[in-house]
Design a protein around this motif. Sequence first.
Motif, mmCIF file in Angstrom:
data_model
loop_
_atom_site.group_PDB
_atom_site.id
_atom_site.type_symbol
_atom_site.label_atom_id
_atom_site.label_comp_id
_atom_site.label_asym_id
_atom_site.label_seq_id
_atom_site.Cartn_x
_atom_site.Cartn_y
_atom_site.Cartn_z
ATOM 1 N N PHE A 685 0.882 -1.144 0.000
ATOM 2 C CA PHE A 685 -0.281 0.112 -0.112
ATOM 3 C C PHE A 685 0.893 1.250 -0.087
ATOM 4 C CE2 PHE A 685 -1.655 3.635 2.569
ATOM 5 C CZ PHE A 685 -2.828 3.879 1.623
ATOM 6 N N SER A 686 0.340 2.297 -0.741
ATOM 7 C CA SER A 686 1.292 3.354 -0.857
ATOM 8 C C SER A 686 0.200 4.749 -0.809
ATOM 9 C CB SER A 686 2.049 3.662 -2.032
ATOM 10 O OG SER A 686 2.629 4.653 -2.084
ATOM 11 N N GLY A 687 0.236 5.494 0.303
ATOM 12 C CA GLY A 687 -0.479 6.698 0.202
ATOM 13 C C GLY A 687 0.487 7.769 0.304
ATOM 14 N N ARG A 688 0.074 9.000 -0.662
ATOM 15 C CA ARG A 688 0.657 10.212 -0.662
ATOM 16 C C ARG A 688 -0.364 11.364 -0.292
ATOM 17 N NH1 ARG A 688 5.646 12.083 -2.505
ATOM 18 N NH2 ARG A 688 5.915 10.084 -3.659
ATOM 19 N N LEU A 689 0.124 12.068 0.519
ATOM 20 C CA LEU A 689 -0.743 13.648 0.605
ATOM 21 C C LEU A 689 0.439 14.834 0.660
ATOM 22 C CD1 LEU A 689 -3.173 15.004 1.834
ATOM 23 C CD2 LEU A 689 -2.287 14.601 4.243
ATOM 24 N N ASN A 690 -0.144 15.479 -0.274
ATOM 25 C CA ASN A 690 0.548 16.749 -0.387
ATOM 26 C C ASN A 690 -0.439 18.042 -0.329
ATOM 27 O OD1 ASN A 690 2.671 15.209 -1.581
ATOM 28 N ND2 ASN A 690 2.563 16.048 -3.484
ATOM 29 N N TYR A 691 0.259 19.031 0.633
ATOM 30 C CA TYR A 691 -0.532 20.279 0.754
ATOM 31 C C TYR A 691 0.678 21.418 0.386
ATOM 32 C CZ TYR A 691 -3.696 23.743 1.942
ATOM 33 O OH TYR A 691 -4.346 24.990 1.849
ATOM 34 N N ASN A 692 0.345 22.070 -0.594
ATOM 35 C CA ASN A 692 1.139 22.878 -0.924
ATOM 36 C C ASN A 692 0.414 24.494 -0.917
ATOM 37 O OD1 ASN A 692 3.017 20.841 -2.055
ATOM 38 N ND2 ASN A 692 1.602 20.651 -3.626
ATOM 39 N N PHE A 693 1.021 25.158 0.011
ATOM 40 C CA PHE A 693 0.670 26.702 0.665
ATOM 41 C C PHE A 693 0.815 27.411 -0.806
ATOM 42 C CE2 PHE A 693 1.774 24.569 4.345
ATOM 43 C CZ PHE A 693 0.368 24.829 5.014
ATOM 44 N N SER A 694 2.159 27.458 -1.468
ATOM 45 C CA SER A 694 2.547 28.086 -2.754
ATOM 46 C C SER A 694 3.257 27.506 -3.537
ATOM 47 C CB SER A 694 2.809 29.505 -2.190
ATOM 48 O OG SER A 694 4.128 29.445 -1.613
ATOM 49 N N ARG A 695 3.878 28.172 -4.617
ATOM 50 C CA ARG A 695 4.856 27.456 -5.474
ATOM 51 C C ARG A 695 6.150 27.226 -4.615
ATOM 52 N NH1 ARG A 695 5.563 31.001 -10.314
ATOM 53 N NH2 ARG A 695 7.334 29.534 -10.597
ATOM 54 N N LYS A 696 6.334 28.152 -3.490
ATOM 55 C CA LYS A 696 7.635 28.252 -2.791
ATOM 56 C C LYS A 696 7.535 27.295 -1.635
ATOM 57 C CE LYS A 696 9.057 32.869 -4.291
ATOM 58 N NZ LYS A 696 9.619 34.152 -3.866
ATOM 59 N N LEU A 697 6.353 27.182 -0.762
ATOM 60 C CA LEU A 697 6.503 26.275 0.254
ATOM 61 C C LEU A 697 5.456 25.025 -0.025
ATOM 62 C CD1 LEU A 697 6.762 26.083 3.158
ATOM 63 C CD2 LEU A 697 4.735 27.609 3.840
ATOM 64 N N LEU A 698 6.112 23.929 -0.070
ATOM 65 C CA LEU A 698 5.532 22.481 -0.120
ATOM 66 C C LEU A 698 5.589 21.776 0.872
ATOM 67 C CD1 LEU A 698 7.474 22.730 -3.773
ATOM 68 C CD2 LEU A 698 5.090 23.789 -3.412
ATOM 69 N N THR A 699 4.536 20.928 1.049
ATOM 70 C CA THR A 699 4.600 19.775 2.097
ATOM 71 C C THR A 699 4.144 18.596 1.449
ATOM 72 O OG1 THR A 699 2.662 20.368 2.897
ATOM 73 C CG2 THR A 699 4.211 21.445 3.974
ATOM 74 N N SER A 700 4.720 17.232 1.883
ATOM 75 C CA SER A 700 4.317 16.159 1.545
ATOM 76 C C SER A 700 4.351 14.989 2.577
ATOM 77 C CB SER A 700 5.111 15.620 0.136
ATOM 78 O OG SER A 700 6.339 15.533 0.471
ATOM 79 N N ALA A 701 3.726 13.971 2.289
ATOM 80 C CA ALA A 701 3.741 13.063 3.304
ATOM 81 C C ALA A 701 3.636 11.603 2.710
ATOM 82 C CB ALA A 701 2.979 13.141 4.447
ATOM 83 N N LEU A 702 4.419 10.783 2.682
ATOM 84 C CA LEU A 702 4.344 9.352 2.059
ATOM 85 C C LEU A 702 4.283 8.366 3.018
ATOM 86 C CD1 LEU A 702 4.412 7.769 -0.569
ATOM 87 C CD2 LEU A 702 6.909 7.835 -0.490
ATOM 88 N N ILE A 703 3.310 7.425 2.891
ATOM 89 C CA ILE A 703 3.374 6.155 3.715
ATOM 90 C C ILE A 703 3.541 4.947 2.878
ATOM 91 C CG2 ILE A 703 0.971 6.114 4.081
ATOM 92 C CD1 ILE A 703 1.382 4.636 6.697
ATOM 93 N N GLN A 704 4.197 3.911 2.911
ATOM 94 C CA GLN A 704 4.273 2.776 2.301
ATOM 95 C C GLN A 704 4.298 1.494 3.235
ATOM 96 O OE1 GLN A 704 6.916 2.895 -1.503
ATOM 97 N NE2 GLN A 704 7.970 4.477 -0.141
ATOM 98 N N LEU A 705 3.458 0.502 3.087
ATOM 99 C CA LEU A 705 3.072 -0.450 3.902
ATOM 100 C C LEU A 705 3.438 -1.694 2.924
ATOM 101 C CD1 LEU A 705 -0.104 0.446 5.769
ATOM 102 C CD2 LEU A 705 2.115 0.700 6.338
ATOM 103 N N ASN A 706 4.371 -2.693 3.477
ATOM 104 C CA ASN A 706 4.688 -3.779 2.344
ATOM 105 C C ASN A 706 4.747 -4.861 3.204
ATOM 106 O OD1 ASN A 706 6.153 -5.555 0.850
ATOM 107 N ND2 ASN A 706 7.798 -4.216 0.298
ATOM 108 N N SER A 707 3.813 -5.803 3.089
ATOM 109 C CA SER A 707 3.711 -6.889 3.748
ATOM 110 C C SER A 707 4.795 -7.890 3.529
ATOM 111 C CB SER A 707 2.156 -7.715 3.525
ATOM 112 O OG SER A 707 2.103 -8.166 2.376
ATOM 113 N N ALA A 708 5.100 -8.001 2.392
ATOM 114 C CA ALA A 708 6.384 -8.910 1.986
ATOM 115 C C ALA A 708 7.819 -8.730 2.762
ATOM 116 C CB ALA A 708 6.536 -9.017 0.457
ATOM 117 N N ALA A 709 8.086 -7.281 2.835
ATOM 118 C CA ALA A 709 9.183 -6.990 3.781
ATOM 119 C C ALA A 709 8.951 -7.213 5.225
ATOM 120 C CB ALA A 709 9.903 -6.022 3.221
ATOM 121 N N ARG A 710 7.536 -7.074 5.342
ATOM 122 C CA ARG A 710 7.041 -6.754 6.941
ATOM 123 C C ARG A 710 7.565 -5.444 7.413
ATOM 124 N NH1 ARG A 710 8.961 -11.566 10.050
ATOM 125 N NH2 ARG A 710 10.889 -11.208 9.098
#
Length: 757
Positions: A685-710
């Motif tokens: 599973f991969s989930g990404r959330l980006n919230y960008n206040f402007s072209r200069k101030l950028l934020t991102s969060a990424l979560i990856q859940l891999n059952s094969a690699a536990r």
Amino acid sequence: MRKAWRFERQLKRFRAQMFALSITLFSVATQAQQPSTSINPQATPSPSLTPLSQDSKGSRRVHTIRTTDAIKIDGTLDEAAWSQVKPATDFLQQQPNEGAPASERTEVRVLFDDKNIYFGIRAFDSDAAHINARELVRDADFSNDDTVSIVLDTYHDRRNGFRFVVNPLGTQQDALITDEGRDINITWNGAWVSAGRIDEKGYTVEIEIPLTTLRFKEGIESWGFNISRIIRRKNEENLWTSWQRSFGLERVSQAGELAGVEEIRRRRLREIKPYASGEWREGVPLIGRNGLDAGVRGNVGIEVAKLGITPSLTAEFTVNPDFGQAEVDDQIVNLSRFSVFFPEKRDFFLENSGIFLFGRQGENQAFFTRRIGLTDRGQPVPIDYGVKVTGKVGPYNIGFLQVQTRKLGEASTVLGIPRQQFSVLRVKRDILKRSYIGAILVNRQGATTVGGDSYNRVGGADAEFNLTDHYKVKAFWMGSATPGVRSGAGSSRLESIFENDLYRFITVYEDVGAKFNPEAGFIERNAIHQYFGQFAYKPRPKFIPHVQQMEFETQIEYYTDRAGKLATRQTELSWDTIFKNSSEFFFRPIEAVNDVLTEPFQIRPGITIPVGTYEFNRPQISFTSDLSKRLVFHGREKWGVFYSGKRYETSGGVTWRPNSHLLVDLSESYNKVRLREGNFSTSLFSGRLNYNFSRKLLTSALIQLNSAARLSVINVRLRYIYRPNSDFFIIYNQSTGAGLERPSYSLQIKLTRDFTF
């Protein structure tokens, strides 16, 4: 004996057929070419309607002029200088109606002064309220946005170029084009400024590119120049020139011309970008020795320094670089018996990387930069310094790279990593109209884990001959040298490609020796002969509503071992449909595989597939929705026999862009495998959330859940671009799960500052 004799006879016949097909394709390509303007000659605009000139060969030409006015980059073309230059206009459609006039008018003007070159874009739109402009992140793929792209062939070699892309908000994407699209390096970041505004007439964008960002040949009369505009809600792509479907924007040889550039001069480039970073970490595995790292540490260095040797040749340096801001690798579930190719993401190695391409990208490369400064598990190894020289000298494209990595731990231990030196020299010479010949030399030098010095060297020669606008032949040979290895250390490939908008023919023969070993490169499998053939028919059926193009493709890939015995055979038959609204449906009813395992294959811990010959077919179906919508989804289903049992693979995802600030991207890939040797399932599973206040101030969060690699991986980034090419980062990384010795956490703060003199 009789079966072996029959197989050898069939193999010789197959080789002869492949050779004959290559000769036939060459004959077809050289005798049956359509003139580039014959598809729809009535759609070509009258010269009386075009405020442009043409050269003696019929190329479209627009002029730039010098300005002494100050150009303020604010997205409004209100300076008097813009009205003094004639625009490039009268665009033609590539999609959906080839050669028809663009449905909306576009005007692009060009100015320059002693320091910069400027582009003023006016994109008219009769329905400005529905312009797609939702991306604020630099170097996004812009799959959801309206865009205007500019290509500059500043050497006018009709092969390579700079590409600058903007959306109506002024958000930037840039790239280097090598060999007319053989490599499009989207991770290259030049220093330039842009601003955009949407109004009731459409939108305007202003662009300022410092001349120090470009490399060019001074004094030439004109540069290659082209522009494209995408109107996303209509799935319409318009080009100033090279609008034919079999060409496109990256076909630099078909570009028009930007005249008046003979007065442009570039002062000598002097740029330095130092950095300072601080990091807290807990539970991160040490590299080079046992144990876990914890505590606070700081680091300083030079991320990159550039010196212009000539306007077309640049030297770059890095000292103790820190690549902590680079995006983490995507997690994968590998159920094959071959290594996975991960792309490079570090800035220093990505800059002008196209010159170093040699071999079959992702499968058989003489040089692959991820072999430098990264372990096989992707852990960073400190780099003491790096030097790179790239550019053009007359007809020669030159690339040189020298990097030294740091010693970690004791080289005599299993975990120890010795100091290594990596050197690469690449030379390509332009010949004929759009062809080249080249050579490469790669050297890895350093101590071994058992003491003493070691080396690995790869040398090779390659060539590409573009014999017509649609037919080319490519070839390479390379060999490796390693202490104690005296034979079977070579690899070669011959490839024939014919493609236009209706047909594609490809034939390949490749040979990889049993002991070919590019330690600073990438090799998927060795000790093989590969035979490959592909045919595709790509009609545009006007009688089927809503369909833009279909593609029917069949191919066979055939591997034998060094003795000529079958290793792998894969036959495919597929049908792809692209709709006028950009959605896509794909169906592959046949993916028939014959795989010969000569040694056991451990597919999962405790589950090993034994030696034997396996035959299976795995059909596939997939769909992607309209890319212009705020909500885009995709799904794929693949099923069928898999080695001694069956495998069911389901994957899908959804991307939601409600506005220009928020992006939510969710995807899941699930495998259910049932084998005679054991059963298992995997989930990624991969989930990404980006919230960008402007072209200069950028934020991102990424979560990856891999059952094969536990394990689970979390990456959170804040990026503040406080001036062009200068950043402030806050990066948080977390890895947890049963697949780790213990959870690890890290928090890094990094500041870069670009100085140009």
